[in-house]
Design an enzyme around this catalytic site. Sequence first.
Site, PDB file in Angstrom:
ATOM      1  CE1 TYR A 137      48.091  31.604  -5.891  1.00  0.00           C
ATOM      2  CE2 TYR A 137      45.587  31.244  -5.593  1.00  0.00           C
ATOM      3  CZ  TYR A 137      46.648  31.226  -6.608  1.00  0.00           C
ATOM      4  OH  TYR A 137      46.536  30.839  -7.770  1.00  0.00           O
ATOM      5  CE  LYS A 165      49.095  28.114  -6.302  1.00  0.00           C
ATOM      6  NZ  LYS A 165      47.611  28.078  -6.911  1.00  0.00           N
ATOM      7  CB  VAL A 207      50.503  24.856  -5.589  1.00  0.00           C
ATOM      8  CG1 VAL A 207      49.121  24.765  -5.847  1.00  0.00           C
ATOM      9  CG2 VAL A 207      50.623  25.057  -4.087  1.00  0.00           C
TER      10      VAL A 207
END
Length: 299
Positions: A137, A165, A207
């Site tokens: 992330y 992400k 996402v």
Amino acid sequence: MANLNWSGIFPAMLTPFHEDGTLNFEMLSINIEAQLEAGIHGLIFAGSLGEASVLTTDEKFELLTYALKAVRGRVPVLLNLTENTTDDAIAFAKKAEQLGADGLMVLPPMRYRGDDREVVAYFRAVAQSTALPILVYNNPVDYATYISLDMFEELLEEPTIQAVKESTRDLTNITRLRNRFGDRLKILGGVDTIFLESLLLGADGVVGGLVDGFPKETFAIYDLAKKGEVAKAVEIYRWFMPLLELDIHPKLVQYIKLAASKVGLSTPYTRAPRLELIGEEKERINKIIDDALASRPKL
């Protein structure tokens, strides 16, 4: 080591609570089924939007165990890992693997902001502790840690690190990542307000946040974009934008839970320190949601 198909829509799932603050598994089940029915491709539990910061470690594993039973292998189930220490992160990753998670979304170390060397060492230690595929992330806006291309060069020495992400909010970064790493690093757009743009620039998936309340609309935009029917995708996206903007506010949890509760896919309750919306803010957010529902497109 398993490989995940990192393409499509991966909702960052809300964690519904009862009014007394306990986990509401019945409502979670309703949302899971709505997501699967809409055609989404994977589910991520206990992320920022899932209120990771107010869940105990045991509750995160309860959510994982429940989700695995409810999903029954229809799509991959990922658990978010957000820890302060490397030892805790390794223990968490091992436990998630033991319980049957299909993958992990991993945030940089919390509380202590590491330098580049420390952040790389943290991610690599987690990756070496588990066979689970890992989604890194990268969100410097909210978590103050920027994972640069040079850092990814080192991280990709670990075969379990497979995807990012991408939440830098810099669309050029998608092209930089693709130019540098080709298909070795899968890219999931992580910011709702630029998710269509991310897909059109070649992101493998997204996402999402507002997908929690609007799975069919999110899927329609994704599907149209993939088919090259951009004008149709843009039309739905323009309707969606006032809702998508709820995702880029510090109170995204309260806002998105409120939106999802209005369509029967969540409860509005959060855990303190988050409090219920009041006054002008409550009226304003309700109006945004109600206006969108009143003009909801026919798909």
